[in-house]
Scaffold this active site. Structure first.
Site, PDB file in Angstrom:
ATOM      1  N   GLY A 155      13.789 -19.042 -26.474  1.00  0.00           N
ATOM      2  CA  GLY A 155      14.545 -18.886 -27.725  1.00  0.00           C
ATOM      3  C   GLY A 155      15.179 -17.534 -27.958  1.00  0.00           C
ATOM      4  O   GLY A 155      16.186 -17.432 -28.648  1.00  0.00           O
ATOM      5  N   ASP A 180      12.397 -14.577 -31.059  1.00  0.00           N
ATOM      6  CA  ASP A 180      13.453 -15.203 -31.858  1.00  0.00           C
ATOM      7  C   ASP A 180      12.976 -15.434 -33.291  1.00  0.00           C
ATOM      8  O   ASP A 180      13.648 -15.074 -34.241  1.00  0.00           O
ATOM      9  CB  ASP A 180      13.920 -16.520 -31.212  1.00  0.00           C
ATOM     10  CG  ASP A 180      12.775 -17.504 -30.925  1.00  0.00           C
ATOM     11  OD1 ASP A 180      11.588 -17.134 -31.071  1.00  0.00           O
ATOM     12  OD2 ASP A 180      13.070 -18.642 -30.530  1.00  0.00           O
ATOM     13  N   ASP A 193       6.873 -17.796 -36.844  1.00  0.00           N
ATOM     14  CA  ASP A 193       6.687 -18.952 -37.717  1.00  0.00           C
ATOM     15  C   ASP A 193       5.215 -19.040 -38.105  1.00  0.00           C
ATOM     16  O   ASP A 193       4.753 -18.294 -38.950  1.00  0.00           O
ATOM     17  CB  ASP A 193       7.187 -20.189 -36.952  1.00  0.00           C
ATOM     18  CG  ASP A 193       7.200 -21.455 -37.771  1.00  0.00           C
ATOM     19  OD1 ASP A 193       7.431 -21.382 -38.983  1.00  0.00           O
ATOM     20  OD2 ASP A 193       6.978 -22.543 -37.197  1.00  0.00           O
TER      21      ASP A 193
HETATM   22  P1  IMP Z   1       4.882 -19.901 -33.898  1.00  0.00           P
HETATM   23  O1  IMP Z   1       3.880 -19.843 -32.821  1.00  0.00           O
HETATM   24  O2  IMP Z   1       4.636 -21.036 -34.853  1.00  0.00           O
HETATM   25  O3  IMP Z   1       5.088 -18.581 -34.623  1.00  0.00           O
HETATM   26  O4  IMP Z   1       6.239 -20.357 -33.244  1.00  0.00           O
HETATM   27  C1  IMP Z   1       7.079 -19.538 -32.575  1.00  0.00           C
HETATM   28  C2  IMP Z   1       8.096 -20.353 -31.788  1.00  0.00           C
HETATM   29  O5  IMP Z   1       8.352 -21.628 -32.399  1.00  0.00           O
HETATM   30  C3  IMP Z   1       9.410 -19.655 -31.768  1.00  0.00           C
HETATM   31  O6  IMP Z   1       9.484 -18.726 -30.726  1.00  0.00           O
HETATM   32  C4  IMP Z   1      10.387 -20.802 -31.638  1.00  0.00           C
HETATM   33  O7  IMP Z   1      10.606 -21.123 -30.285  1.00  0.00           O
HETATM   34  C5  IMP Z   1       9.719 -21.964 -32.329  1.00  0.00           C
HETATM   35  N1  IMP Z   1      10.254 -22.173 -33.700  1.00  0.00           N
HETATM   36  C6  IMP Z   1       9.634 -21.914 -34.877  1.00  0.00           C
HETATM   37  N2  IMP Z   1      10.405 -22.208 -35.935  1.00  0.00           N
HETATM   38  C7  IMP Z   1      11.568 -22.674 -35.416  1.00  0.00           C
HETATM   39  C8  IMP Z   1      12.800 -23.136 -36.020  1.00  0.00           C
HETATM   40  O8  IMP Z   1      13.019 -23.176 -37.239  1.00  0.00           O
HETATM   41  N3  IMP Z   1      13.763 -23.538 -35.135  1.00  0.00           N
HETATM   42  C9  IMP Z   1      13.607 -23.495 -33.782  1.00  0.00           C
HETATM   43  N4  IMP Z   1      12.494 -23.072 -33.185  1.00  0.00           N
HETATM   44  C10 IMP Z   1      11.476 -22.655 -33.997  1.00  0.00           C
END
Ligand code: IMP
Ligand code: MG
Length: 181
Positions: free
Chosen positions: A43, A99, A102
């Site tokens: 991403g 990127d 979340d």
């Molecule tokens: P986390 O582990 O939940 O913080 O997720 C991180 C990863 O989830 C990011 O590097 C993205 O690849 C993906 N991600 C989280 N939210 C989005 C979104 O709104 N659109 C696209 N990819 C997302």
């Protein structure tokens, strides 16, 4: 592609301006140093390319890949290293380039893995931050935009491996991912 976007959240120009500002901050904070930019594929590939060119320091770049979402829109909480960094980070000033932050599951896990390798310092630079969805206590040192809880695509971010090449960041129409459920 464009017809699947409900609304443009950040235009190409807005992203460009913000990335330039982040580059200036990093340039200022790392004067006299040569940080390693380590980006988490896939991403952040576009952000990495633009951010690295906005930093006026002798940076090096490296990449790693971790599994996160599969084809869904909600993090599984399970993280696996698919591709590791190519070089040692011991004694280096590391900046992890992401990127989007979340749930925080990916970076929380990654920070543990990277700290063990004894970098001189470690900071996180994320283009986007969704603090409302955080499940792990983690925060970025450099943040492009703080956004509400919504699924977005473009400028590297995908849904089911599509839309990464959109030049802007847009809200995906919910019916696109509702169809897949
Ligand atoms: P986390 O582990 O939940 O913080 O997720 C991180 C990863 O989830 C990011 O590097 C993205 O690849 C993906 N991600 C989280 N939210 C989005 C979104 O709104 N659109 C696209 N990819 C997302
Ligand atoms: Mg993804």
């Amino acid at each position: 592609m464009h017809q699947d976007i409900a609304r443009i959240m950040y235009t190409e120009q807005e992203i460009k301006d913000r990335v330039q500002a982040l580059g200036k901050m990093i340039t200022r904070d790392y004067q006299g140093k040569a940080p390693v930019l380590a980006s988490v594929l896939r991403g952040s590939y576009i952000f990495m390319a633009d951010l690295s060119r906005a930093i006026e320091l002798p940076v090096s770049i490296d990449f790693m890949a971790v599994s996160s979402y599969g084809s869904g829109t909600v993090s599984s909480g399970q993280v696996e290293i698919k591709k590791d960094l190519s070089d040692s980070i011991e004694g280096k000033d590391l900046i992890v380039v992401e990127d989007i932050l979340d749930s925080g599951n990916t970076l929380y896990y990654l920070m543990d893995v990277l700290k063990v390798r004894k970098p001189a310092s470690i900071r996180i630079c994320t283009l986007l931050d969704k603090p409302g969805r955080r499940q792990k206590p983690i925060r970025a040192d450099y943040v492009g935009f703080v956004i509400p809880d919504a699924f977005i695509v473009g400028y590297g971010l995908d849904y089911d491996e599509k839309y990464r090449n959109l030049p802007y960041i847009g809200l995906l129409k919910p019916e696109i991912y509702d169809q897949a459920k």
